[in-house]
Design a protein around this motif. Structure first.
Motif, PDB file in Angstrom:
ATOM      1  N   HIS A  28      28.788  83.635  39.319  1.00 35.11           N
ATOM      2  CA  HIS A  28      29.288  84.431  40.307  1.00 35.11           C
ATOM      3  C   HIS A  28      28.517  85.761  40.176  1.00 35.11           C
ATOM      4  N   ARG A  30      28.712  88.780  41.947  1.00 35.75           N
ATOM      5  CA  ARG A  30      29.793  89.541  41.691  1.00 35.75           C
ATOM      6  C   ARG A  30      30.848  88.800  41.272  1.00 35.75           C
ATOM      7  N   LEU A  32      34.504  87.021  40.546  1.00 35.00           N
ATOM      8  CA  LEU A  32      35.811  86.679  41.142  1.00 35.00           C
ATOM      9  C   LEU A  32      36.664  87.945  40.873  1.00 35.00           C
ATOM     10  N   ARG A  34      36.237  90.592  40.558  1.00 40.51           N
ATOM     11  CA  ARG A  34      35.809  92.131  41.097  1.00 40.51           C
ATOM     12  C   ARG A  34      35.861  91.966  42.560  1.00 40.51           C
ATOM     13  N   GLY A  36      34.472  89.135  44.244  1.00 35.57           N
ATOM     14  CA  GLY A  36      33.447  88.287  44.641  1.00 35.57           C
ATOM     15  C   GLY A  36      34.069  86.953  45.212  1.00 35.57           C
ATOM     16  N   THR A  37      33.227  86.226  45.758  1.00 33.72           N
ATOM     17  CA  THR A  37      33.814  84.885  46.398  1.00 33.72           C
ATOM     18  C   THR A  37      32.815  83.755  46.073  1.00 33.72           C
ATOM     19  N   ASN A  42      26.675  84.450  46.952  1.00 35.00           N
ATOM     20  CA  ASN A  42      27.339  85.051  45.688  1.00 35.00           C
ATOM     21  C   ASN A  42      27.072  84.265  44.304  1.00 35.00           C
ATOM     22  N   ARG A  68      20.952  90.071  46.753  1.00 34.72           N
ATOM     23  CA  ARG A  68      22.054  90.542  45.931  1.00 34.72           C
ATOM     24  C   ARG A  68      22.584  91.871  46.295  1.00 34.72           C
ATOM     25  N   TYR A  70      26.020  94.622  46.263  1.00 31.08           N
ATOM     26  CA  TYR A  70      27.310  94.606  45.662  1.00 31.08           C
ATOM     27  C   TYR A  70      28.164  95.605  46.715  1.00 31.08           C
TER      28      TYR A  70
END
Length: 70
Positions: A28, A30, A32, A34, A36-37, A42, A68, A70
Motif C-alpha cells: 500500500h 499510503r 492503511l 495512515r 490509505g485504501t 494505492n 502517487r 499523498y
C-alpha cells in the motif's frame, strides 16, 4: 508495475512463493494505518522483504512519479 519492485526497483521473480523474502507482495503506497485504501491507485508490487522493511513510516517518502500522491 512490470514485474519490478516499486520500493527497491529490482526485478521480482514470479516463481518465488511466500514466505521467500524475494517473493511478490502487494504494498500500500499510503499505508492503511495512515488513511490509505485498497484502491488500485494505492497499490504497487514489491518484494516481501522490501514491504516488511518499509512498515508504516512516520513520514511517507516523496512519490517517485506523478501517479502517487499523498
Amino acid at each position: 508495475d512490470g514485474g519490478i519492485c516499486q520500493i527497491c526497483r529490482e526485478a521480482i521473480d514470479a516463481e518465488l512463493t511466500y514466505p521467500h523474502p524475494d517473493s511478490v507482495s502487494i504494498d500500500h503506497i499510503r499505508p492503511l494505518a495512515r488513511g490509505g485504501t485498497h484502491d488500485i491507485e494505492n497499490l504497487q508490487l514489491s518484494h516481501l522483504r522490501c514491504n516488511l522493511q518499509k512498515g508504516v513510516r512516520k513520514k511517507p517518502r516523496r512519490p517517485r512519479d506523478d501517479r502517487r500522491d499523498y
